[in-house]
Design a protein around this motif. Structure first.
Motif, PDB file in Angstrom:
ATOM      1  N   PHE A   1     -30.339 -20.014 -27.240  1.00  0.00           N
ATOM      2  CA  PHE A   1     -29.105 -20.761 -27.022  1.00  0.00           C
ATOM      3  C   PHE A   1     -27.954 -20.201 -26.560  1.00  0.00           C
ATOM      4  O   PHE A   1     -27.244 -20.544 -25.858  1.00  0.00           O
ATOM      5  CB  PHE A   1     -28.862 -21.662 -28.265  1.00  0.00           C
TER       6      PHE A   1
ATOM      7  N   TYR B   1     -28.297 -19.315 -22.830  1.00  0.00           N
ATOM      8  CA  TYR B   1     -27.878 -20.815 -22.214  1.00  0.00           C
ATOM      9  C   TYR B   1     -26.487 -20.875 -22.458  1.00  0.00           C
ATOM     10  O   TYR B   1     -25.961 -21.201 -21.156  1.00  0.00           O
ATOM     11  CB  TYR B   1     -28.607 -21.785 -23.135  1.00  0.00           C
TER      12      TYR B   1
ATOM     13  N   PHE C   1     -33.514 -27.104 -23.349  1.00  0.00           N
ATOM     14  CA  PHE C   1     -32.313 -27.538 -23.509  1.00  0.00           C
ATOM     15  C   PHE C   1     -32.013 -28.767 -22.770  1.00  0.00           C
ATOM     16  O   PHE C   1     -30.663 -29.426 -22.969  1.00  0.00           O
ATOM     17  CB  PHE C   1     -31.375 -26.436 -23.352  1.00  0.00           C
TER      18      PHE C   1
ATOM     19  N   TYR D   1     -25.231 -30.564 -28.560  1.00  0.00           N
ATOM     20  CA  TYR D   1     -26.085 -29.761 -29.476  1.00  0.00           C
ATOM     21  C   TYR D   1     -25.684 -29.432 -30.602  1.00  0.00           C
ATOM     22  O   TYR D   1     -24.673 -29.471 -30.974  1.00  0.00           O
ATOM     23  CB  TYR D   1     -26.487 -28.477 -28.585  1.00  0.00           C
TER      24      TYR D   1
ATOM     25  N   GLY E   1     -28.825 -25.013 -31.239  1.00  0.00           N
ATOM     26  CA  GLY E   1     -29.140 -25.204 -30.095  1.00  0.00           C
ATOM     27  C   GLY E   1     -30.149 -26.847 -30.145  1.00  0.00           C
ATOM     28  O   GLY E   1     -30.848 -26.973 -29.028  1.00  0.00           O
TER      29      GLY E   1
END
Length: 526
Positions: A351, A354, A402, A456, A460
């Motif tokens: 995460f 990301y 995601f 989120y 995540g």
């Protein structure tokens, strides 16, 4: 009274072609007409059945073939056909009356055209131009052809056209088989078959060709025994299914240019933006002209649109050229399945990785640019950072982990491009804005691009997601006002009307509740 003059397959406008033939009312019995030269001999034996029908036996034997091409049956005038004279043109340009009778076989259609004086005949076939009957058949007692005869003209024109066709093929210098035999690279001035070349191309009958833009790309030609063996590709772009594919084709010819047979030895096909639907691997022996091809075809087309592996069905075929130029194809073993691995998840994707792709939304940033890819690039460049991260869509690993599944039902999943924009905190939640490219919609939908928010947890986990603004041919939007802390955004969404001269509009307000869910309140609608 009907009159016509027929021209040879469009080779040259002034060359008389496969002629008409009429019978009038002469006394008829079984009759024989001939043609023969150094490469081919042809015979027509016919007799009258009644005023509208003849029976016939027609053969053609090429010096390079072991077996004759033979047709026999009955040919007749179509119902309602004018029984008056038709006309045809002889080699010296003189016009003579002729009668025409049509034969409709299982896989072939042609007409037998006989002069009124019964001294000569021609065979005419527009639908089957590869038939070898391009010569005038005559009685052996008929006067010899003049020096500038149609026979010489036909042979010389066809030979010139065939040599031109062959000139675009590269001679194969090696002895080992390679797919380069079918040509290398893309389209250029020398390898595209066009003009008179089309006379020598196989007539492909395949529903997958429907609607496609088709280009024949020449590869190499190899002399084999008394044959010419040509290898080329047929590139087909965007057929009626929206697929692109390339067929790898082998065709055989006599040295004088008569097409004998062809086979598609392999096909490679893709659906743009989604993946492959067919592929093959092949081995070959150029000394014996034997080729073994494993053709793979996608079993489940829905797998194209989704992420994950693909299931393929594989069929092994053995192709061989016989002495008469015909190509045999035999399946040598049972069909089997293979799996094409793709989209393996990168377990190292985190995460934190990301979030590093997004730009933190700052106090100086304008909320009206929350879904603007261009402003995201400019903001990164202004700070001296690299904007390359925002210029590439998210990789498959990030999307699968995601991005909520099914967030856009109007587009196939694999075709959507997700671009990271901004991120900010909303209480204990992390909020990210993304710009979605939906340029390949499903049937009956339109391309669109959307700005959306995904919420989120700090770890995540996806809490909620919602498209807030859409643009495209039928849509436009405008962010009226808002703030990210606390989050509140007012958006006017415009929809083009049926008349396409005005828009209907909807004003909505988006907020986040304490559980991280996106709430929508309708303000007004026009």
């Amino acid at each position: 009274m009907m009159k016509k003059t027929v021209l040879l397959f469009g080779l040259l406008n002034f060359i008389p072609a496969l002629s008409s033939i009429t019978l009038g009312n002469p006394k008829l019995s079984k009759d024989t007409l001939f043609f023969q030269n150094d490469t081919i001999s042809q015979t027509l034996i016919w007799e009258k059945v009644n005023d509208l029908k003849i029976s016939f036996w027609l053969s053609s034997k090429d010096a390079h073939q072991q077996k004759a091409c033979i047709f026999q049956g009955e040919a007749e005038r179509p119902d309602g056909w004018d029984l008056g004279d038709e006309t045809d043109m002889d080699a010296d340009g003189s016009i003579y009356p002729a009668s025409e009778y049509w034969y409709h076989g299982k896989d072939v259609e042609f007409s037998v055209r006989i002069s009124h004086d019964l001294q000569k005949a021609r065979i005419y076939s527009l639908k089957n131009p590869s038939l070898p009957f391009i010569y005038t058949l005559r009685k052996k007692s008929a006067p010899a052809c003049p020096p500038a005869s149609a026979l010489t003209l036909y042979e010389s024109v066809r030979n010139v056209a065939y040599q031109h066709y062959k000139s675009g093929f590269e001679p194969w210098k090696g002895k080992e088989f390679s797919l380069d035999l079918f040509g290398k690279g893309g389209i250029n001035e020398t390898n595209v078959a066009s003009g008179f070349d089309t006379l020598f191309l196989p007539k492909m009958i395949d529903e997958d060709y429907e609607g496609a833009t088709i280009v024949h790309l020449k590869g190499s030609v190899i002399p084999y025994k008394n044959l010419d063996v040509a290898f080329f590709r047929i590139d087909c772009e965007l057929n009626h299914k929206g697929w692109n594919f390339t067929d790898y084709v082998m065709a055989t010819y006599t040295p004088t240019g008569f097409p004998l047979d062809y086979r598609v030895l392999g096909r490679k096909g893709v659906v743009p933006y989604m993946g492959g639907v067919s592929d093959f691997r092949m081995k070959g022996n150029l000394d014996s002209m034997v080729f073994v091809s494993d053709q793979a075809s996608c079993l489940n087309e829905q797998q194209l649109a989704d992420f994950g592996n693909q299931d393929f069905e594989v069929r092994r075929m053995r192709y061989e050229i016989r002495g008469d130029g015909q190509i045999t194809g035999v399946q040598t073993q049972k069909v089997w399945k293979e799996i094409k691995e793709r989209d393996a998840e990168d377990v190292s994707v985190s995460f934190a990785d990301y979030l590093s792709l997004f730009r933190p939304f700052g106090d100086r940033d304008d909320v009206k640019n929350l879904f603007s890819l261009e402003s995201r690039k400019k903001a990164s460049a202004a700070e001296g950072g690299l904007s390359s991260a925002s210029e590439e869509p998210l990789s498959v690993g990030y999307v699968r982990r995601f991005i909520p599944d099914g967030i856009d039902p109007t587009c196939e999943k694999r075709t959507i491009g997700w671009y990271p924009l901004y991120t900010f905190r909303a209480g204990k939640y992390v909020v990210c804005s993304l710009y979605k490219f939906g340029d390949v919609p499903k049937s009956y939908n339109y391309p669109n691009r959307e700005g959306l928010l995904v919420v989120y947890t700090p770890e995540g986990k996806i809490v909620d997601a919602c498209p807030l603004a859409r643009e495209g041919d039928l849509w436009s939007y405008y962010i009226l006002q808002g703030a990210v802390r606390p989050f509140c955004l007012q958006v006017r969404q415009d929809f083009r009307t049926v008349l396409e001269s005005s828009y209907n509009s909807v004003w909505s307000e988006y907020t986040l509740d304490q559980d991280g869910h996106i709430q929508v309140r309708l303000i007004r609608a026009d």
